[in-house]
Design a protein around this motif. Sequence first.
Motif, PDB file in Angstrom:
ATOM      1  N   GLU A 282     -23.744 -20.389  11.236  1.00 31.25           N
ATOM      2  CA  GLU A 282     -23.456 -21.690  11.830  1.00 31.25           C
ATOM      3  C   GLU A 282     -24.396 -22.723  11.211  1.00 31.25           C
ATOM      4  O   GLU A 282     -25.559 -22.425  10.930  1.00 31.25           O
ATOM      5  CB  GLU A 282     -23.652 -21.654  13.348  1.00 31.25           C
ATOM      6  CG  GLU A 282     -22.692 -20.724  14.071  1.00 31.25           C
ATOM      7  CD  GLU A 282     -22.911 -20.746  15.575  1.00 31.25           C
ATOM      8  OE1 GLU A 282     -23.985 -21.237  16.013  1.00 31.25           O
ATOM      9  OE2 GLU A 282     -22.020 -20.308  16.323  1.00 31.25           O
ATOM     10  N   PHE A 283     -23.875 -23.907  10.980  1.00 26.79           N
ATOM     11  CA  PHE A 283     -24.716 -24.978  10.460  1.00 26.79           C
ATOM     12  C   PHE A 283     -24.693 -26.150  11.441  1.00 26.79           C
ATOM     13  O   PHE A 283     -23.679 -26.402  12.112  1.00 26.79           O
ATOM     14  CB  PHE A 283     -24.256 -25.423   9.059  1.00 26.79           C
ATOM     15  CG  PHE A 283     -22.906 -26.074   9.036  1.00 26.79           C
ATOM     16  CD1 PHE A 283     -22.789 -27.464   9.064  1.00 26.79           C
ATOM     17  CD2 PHE A 283     -21.747 -25.319   8.970  1.00 26.79           C
ATOM     18  CE1 PHE A 283     -21.559 -28.076   9.031  1.00 26.79           C
ATOM     19  CE2 PHE A 283     -20.506 -25.927   8.933  1.00 26.79           C
ATOM     20  CZ  PHE A 283     -20.416 -27.304   8.969  1.00 26.79           C
ATOM     21  N   PRO A 284     -25.808 -26.870  11.545  1.00 27.56           N
ATOM     22  CA  PRO A 284     -25.890 -27.950  12.545  1.00 27.56           C
ATOM     23  C   PRO A 284     -25.180 -29.216  12.069  1.00 27.56           C
ATOM     24  O   PRO A 284     -25.248 -29.592  10.893  1.00 27.56           O
ATOM     25  CB  PRO A 284     -27.397 -28.173  12.688  1.00 27.56           C
ATOM     26  CG  PRO A 284     -27.967 -27.754  11.372  1.00 27.56           C
ATOM     27  CD  PRO A 284     -27.088 -26.637  10.864  1.00 27.56           C
TER      28      PRO A 284
ATOM     29  N   ASP B  86     -20.104 -26.926   1.347  1.00 33.53           N
ATOM     30  CA  ASP B  86     -19.897 -27.761   0.160  1.00 33.53           C
ATOM     31  C   ASP B  86     -20.801 -28.989   0.287  1.00 33.53           C
ATOM     32  O   ASP B  86     -20.462 -29.961   0.960  1.00 33.53           O
ATOM     33  CB  ASP B  86     -18.429 -28.173   0.059  1.00 33.53           C
ATOM     34  CG  ASP B  86     -18.154 -29.023  -1.166  1.00 33.53           C
ATOM     35  OD1 ASP B  86     -19.025 -29.060  -2.061  1.00 33.53           O
ATOM     36  OD2 ASP B  86     -17.081 -29.643  -1.230  1.00 33.53           O
ATOM     37  N   PHE B  87     -21.967 -28.929  -0.353  1.00 31.04           N
ATOM     38  CA  PHE B  87     -22.911 -30.035  -0.263  1.00 31.04           C
ATOM     39  C   PHE B  87     -22.514 -31.208  -1.168  1.00 31.04           C
ATOM     40  O   PHE B  87     -22.965 -32.326  -0.936  1.00 31.04           O
ATOM     41  CB  PHE B  87     -24.318 -29.549  -0.632  1.00 31.04           C
ATOM     42  CG  PHE B  87     -24.935 -28.672   0.425  1.00 31.04           C
ATOM     43  CD1 PHE B  87     -25.628 -29.217   1.490  1.00 31.04           C
ATOM     44  CD2 PHE B  87     -24.801 -27.298   0.360  1.00 31.04           C
ATOM     45  CE1 PHE B  87     -26.196 -28.418   2.462  1.00 31.04           C
ATOM     46  CE2 PHE B  87     -25.369 -26.484   1.327  1.00 31.04           C
ATOM     47  CZ  PHE B  87     -26.064 -27.047   2.375  1.00 31.04           C
TER      48      PHE B  87
ATOM     49  N   ARG C 217     -28.538 -34.387   6.221  1.00 35.47           N
ATOM     50  CA  ARG C 217     -27.575 -34.041   5.192  1.00 35.47           C
ATOM     51  C   ARG C 217     -26.571 -33.066   5.798  1.00 35.47           C
ATOM     52  O   ARG C 217     -26.896 -31.913   6.093  1.00 35.47           O
ATOM     53  CB  ARG C 217     -28.273 -33.395   3.996  1.00 35.47           C
ATOM     54  CG  ARG C 217     -27.349 -33.050   2.836  1.00 35.47           C
ATOM     55  CD  ARG C 217     -26.724 -34.274   2.227  1.00 35.47           C
ATOM     56  NE  ARG C 217     -25.922 -33.955   1.043  1.00 35.47           N
ATOM     57  CZ  ARG C 217     -25.157 -34.819   0.422  1.00 35.47           C
ATOM     58  NH1 ARG C 217     -25.057 -36.076   0.861  1.00 35.47           N
ATOM     59  NH2 ARG C 217     -24.480 -34.457  -0.631  1.00 35.47           N
ATOM     60  N   VAL C 218     -25.338 -33.523   5.991  1.00 34.29           N
ATOM     61  CA  VAL C 218     -24.303 -32.710   6.627  1.00 34.29           C
ATOM     62  C   VAL C 218     -23.329 -32.248   5.556  1.00 34.29           C
ATOM     63  O   VAL C 218     -22.646 -33.077   4.939  1.00 34.29           O
ATOM     64  CB  VAL C 218     -23.555 -33.504   7.718  1.00 34.29           C
ATOM     65  CG1 VAL C 218     -22.510 -32.621   8.392  1.00 34.29           C
ATOM     66  CG2 VAL C 218     -24.538 -34.054   8.735  1.00 34.29           C
ATOM     67  N   PRO C 219     -23.230 -30.951   5.302  1.00 34.24           N
ATOM     68  CA  PRO C 219     -22.315 -30.477   4.249  1.00 34.24           C
ATOM     69  C   PRO C 219     -20.871 -30.458   4.741  1.00 34.24           C
ATOM     70  O   PRO C 219     -20.591 -30.420   5.943  1.00 34.24           O
ATOM     71  CB  PRO C 219     -22.814 -29.054   3.978  1.00 34.24           C
ATOM     72  CG  PRO C 219     -23.391 -28.615   5.289  1.00 34.24           C
ATOM     73  CD  PRO C 219     -24.000 -29.856   5.920  1.00 34.24           C
TER      74      PRO C 219
END
Length: 457
Positions: free
Chosen positions: A284-286, A333-334, A344-346
């Motif tokens: 999971e990513f924030p 996908d940055f 920074r939200v990918p």
Amino acid sequence: MRVRIVNSMLRRAAGPILLCMLGAPIAAQNAPAAQATDSSGFERVVLTAGRSTVLNTPFDVTRIAVTNPAVADATVVQPREVLIDGKGPGTVSLIVWGSDQRRQYDVVVDPGVTTLQQTFQKLFPGEVIQVAMNDESIILTGNVSSNAVMLRAGEIAEGMSSKTNVLNLLQLPGGSESQQVMLQVRIAEVNRKAIQELGVNFFVNRVGGAGRVTTQQFSAPIFDDGREGGLVFSDFLNLFLFSRKEGVGAVIKALEQKGYFQSLAEPNLIAYNNQEASFLAGGEFPVPIVQGAGVASNVTIMFKEFGVRLNFKPTIAGDVIRLKVRPEVSSLDFNNGITLQGFRVPALITRRAETDVELRDGQSFAIAGLMNNITQTDGANIPFLSKIPIIGYLFKSNADRKERTELMVIVTPRLVRPLDPDEVPALPTEPTRFLQAPDAAQGTPGQSGTVPSSGRK
């Protein structure tokens, strides 16, 4: 004389006998549909829901009582006749009082042939399908000849009733006893990319003047007298030439790139018949979410999942397995992400498929496939100068980009059973020891052994 006496006696007896024979059918018509005595000792009155019958009593009825009028209701129509109406399936007690006696009956109301049962008999003649209902579900039992009949019967039951649950227990010839399905999914992706870029930017910076020639496709230097040297370079590209003495230079973009990407995911998951199962291997990513506005605004964090995900629901129908499957592979996908208040939200690159298929045990099906070819050519030139023979190419720039993506998703269901203790395979382990064996002469208190290893020491 004796013969005449006998004939006369027969004539006298024929009248009562004939009356008894004619009265028997009349009495049979007034009798209930079925009467018997159950284990409780009370007489049983059996009838079908939606039908009525008449109960005859040997005494005059003064009062009656029924335990549940929703199942059956009773009405006194004659001093010795009680009309019983069947309303719903079930069993109730009917108590009848007379002036000096009382009797009790068990009234059994059968559901009879429902509308759904009649529909099955009409659509599937020769198939043995029984329908049972309760307050919340419909249960289908019996034996059918094909998988299509079994599945269609379940769909008809769901469409004709408002019941929330339909339990399809129809049996097929040759069906497997296993009720667990292991789904093997293979998601393969290959991505090839090639880029060619070529362009030249010329510039002159002397005491007497400055100038540059560029197509603006690639970055060119900017003149700034406030800086030392009078030039600002945002990108030196990959070739840079400059003569400090003459004040003449060139920035050249001559680049060729090739990329190759291959991904293979093989998630496996086991589910019980008619039960949905899910699997996720990833993380999971924030994602920051701004709430409110102005001074009162605050940022909360929500986590989104990514990775290899598999959701499916199997339905075993004899030797056929119906699958509702939804595989998904996603990655961060940055390059296409955003920056929000310093975060920074990918973005997500997602490959997903969702469909229904029917397969037999061990068969495979390519449920999704993609071949995507992208070709892009960008060119720029300076008018008139780019038309000059030979040297005109110095005033042109070109960029070619080609990309090819191949994607395929294959599913294979298998009927499985639990493994016995002696059938459990060895787990994957490293070829080295997890812990070093303590020295026998310098044994550590509390250590009685080592972790065994199947590989080399």
